[in-house]
Design an enzyme around this catalytic site. Structure first.
Site, mmCIF file in Angstrom:
data_model
loop_
_atom_site.group_PDB
_atom_site.id
_atom_site.type_symbol
_atom_site.label_atom_id
_atom_site.label_comp_id
_atom_site.label_asym_id
_atom_site.label_seq_id
_atom_site.Cartn_x
_atom_site.Cartn_y
_atom_site.Cartn_z
ATOM 1 N N GLU A 82 1.059 -1.210 0.144
ATOM 2 C CA GLU A 82 -0.034 0.110 -0.122
ATOM 3 C C GLU A 82 0.887 1.183 0.136
ATOM 4 O O GLU A 82 1.909 1.204 0.691
ATOM 5 C CB GLU A 82 -0.775 -0.155 1.078
ATOM 6 C CG GLU A 82 -2.254 -0.401 1.136
ATOM 7 C CD GLU A 82 -3.193 0.671 0.323
ATOM 8 O OE1 GLU A 82 -2.587 1.479 -0.447
ATOM 9 O OE2 GLU A 82 -4.521 0.370 0.581
ATOM 10 N N ASP A 83 0.343 2.338 -0.642
ATOM 11 C CA ASP A 83 1.085 3.441 -0.623
ATOM 12 C C ASP A 83 0.853 4.218 0.816
ATOM 13 O O ASP A 83 1.749 4.705 1.175
ATOM 14 C CB ASP A 83 0.402 4.419 -1.469
ATOM 15 C CG ASP A 83 -0.885 4.542 -1.824
ATOM 16 O OD1 ASP A 83 -1.592 3.796 -1.160
ATOM 17 O OD2 ASP A 83 -1.544 5.574 -2.496
ATOM 18 N N ASP A 92 -4.633 4.838 5.955
ATOM 19 C CA ASP A 92 -5.387 5.984 6.733
ATOM 20 C C ASP A 92 -6.564 5.516 7.571
ATOM 21 O O ASP A 92 -5.879 4.879 8.603
ATOM 22 C CB ASP A 92 -6.010 7.051 5.509
ATOM 23 C CG ASP A 92 -6.572 8.186 5.907
ATOM 24 O OD1 ASP A 92 -6.976 8.307 7.012
ATOM 25 O OD2 ASP A 92 -6.826 9.094 5.154
ATOM 26 N N LYS A 99 -1.111 6.682 8.767
ATOM 27 C CA LYS A 99 -1.390 7.776 9.446
ATOM 28 C C LYS A 99 -2.360 7.180 10.791
ATOM 29 O O LYS A 99 -3.466 6.773 10.902
ATOM 30 C CB LYS A 99 -2.525 8.511 8.712
ATOM 31 C CG LYS A 99 -2.043 9.142 7.595
ATOM 32 C CD LYS A 99 -3.388 10.043 6.831
ATOM 33 C CE LYS A 99 -2.781 10.651 5.779
ATOM 34 N NZ LYS A 99 -3.846 11.354 4.880
ATOM 35 N N PHE A 152 -2.908 15.847 4.445
ATOM 36 C CA PHE A 152 -3.018 15.034 3.239
ATOM 37 C C PHE A 152 -1.676 15.277 2.539
ATOM 38 O O PHE A 152 -0.980 16.382 2.261
ATOM 39 C CB PHE A 152 -3.998 15.954 2.422
ATOM 40 C CG PHE A 152 -4.288 15.364 1.310
ATOM 41 C CD1 PHE A 152 -5.380 14.055 1.131
ATOM 42 C CD2 PHE A 152 -3.943 15.905 0.285
ATOM 43 C CE1 PHE A 152 -5.553 13.452 0.183
ATOM 44 C CE2 PHE A 152 -4.345 15.089 -1.246
ATOM 45 C CZ PHE A 152 -5.031 14.072 -1.299
ATOM 46 N N VAL A 153 -1.150 14.335 1.812
ATOM 47 C CA VAL A 153 -0.219 13.996 1.265
ATOM 48 C C VAL A 153 -0.120 13.696 -0.157
ATOM 49 O O VAL A 153 -1.174 12.981 -0.551
ATOM 50 C CB VAL A 153 0.943 13.118 1.812
ATOM 51 C CG1 VAL A 153 1.551 13.703 2.978
ATOM 52 C CG2 VAL A 153 0.482 11.611 1.961
ATOM 53 N N ASP A 162 -1.989 10.917 -5.172
ATOM 54 C CA ASP A 162 -2.505 11.948 -5.859
ATOM 55 C C ASP A 162 -3.396 12.792 -5.191
ATOM 56 O O ASP A 162 -4.069 12.415 -4.156
ATOM 57 C CB ASP A 162 -3.556 11.365 -7.079
ATOM 58 C CG ASP A 162 -4.594 10.434 -6.145
ATOM 59 O OD1 ASP A 162 -4.705 9.526 -5.416
ATOM 60 O OD2 ASP A 162 -5.889 10.963 -6.941
#
Ligand code: IMP
Ligand code: MG
Length: 178
Positions: free
Chosen positions: A102-103, A106, A134, A155-156, A162
């Site tokens: 996973e990137d 959250d 996170k 938020f990144v 994206d």
């Protein structure tokens, strides 16, 4: 240039590409040394495409495979709480040792959905590797085996991540400027 604008928002460099590369390197070392046999990486598209590519080229375990799953739970910078499976696993993965790539994790809603889909396929084992995590947003009890970096609830974007589909090409990871 340290600031960039995507759509209506301004972002600043948060994790430079040299740091990303060091993080990926140490995660891959841990996986290479874990003793896992014939792993099947399952990369979560679209966000994990660069991370998955960088992980794969550093893996030294023989008989390593990779496959892709695509889900979506985000609209803009807010989670919608709903996960739609778009592309699933078509080959037989029963008995496989899975490592999910996973990137970012959250709330964990996406991860929970993926794990429930994989468990139906009678896989042998599921490990989770995420570049970013996170912890303050995480609502699940699922253990995460490999975490690149834990971050605050910002938020990144960049390095695959994206903001409404743009910013994935950026080599650094940026965060929303407040
Ligand atoms: P979760 O289901 O809430 O854990 O969200 C996971 C997915 O939401 C990730 O795979 C990302 O695609 C997306 N996401 C979560 N946080 C961010 C972020 O800060 N920037 C970009 N995408 C994010
Ligand atoms: Mg994603």
């Amino acid at each position: 240039m340290n600031s960039i604008t995507l759509h209506d928002k301004t972002f600043e460099v948060f994790i430079p590409e040299t740091e990303i590369s060091a993080i990926v390197h140490s995660m891959v070392n841990a996986i290479n040394n874990s003793g896992i046999k014939n792993p099947l990486f399952i990369a979560v598209m679209n966000g994990a495409f660069l991370f998955a590519a960088d992980v794969m080229r550093k893996i030294t375990i023989t008989n390593t495979e990779i496959s892709f799953i695509k889900l979506s739970s985000y609209s803009g910078t807010e989670t919608t709480g709903m996960v739609n499976q778009l592309i699933g696993i078509s080959n037989d993965i029963s008995g496989r040792n899975i490592i999910i790539l996973e990137d970012i994790i959250d709330t964990g809603i996406t991860l929970e959905k993926i794990i429930s889909l994989l468990k139906k396929e009678n896989v042998a084992d599921i490990k989770v590797a995420t570049l970013l995590f996170k912890p303050e947003a995480y609502t699940k009890d699922i253990p995460i085996d490999y975490i690149g970096k834990s971050i605050a609830n910002d938020f990144v974007v960049g390095y695959g991540l994206d903001y409404d589909e743009i910013g994935r090409n950026l080599p650094h990871i940026y965060k929303l400027k407040d």
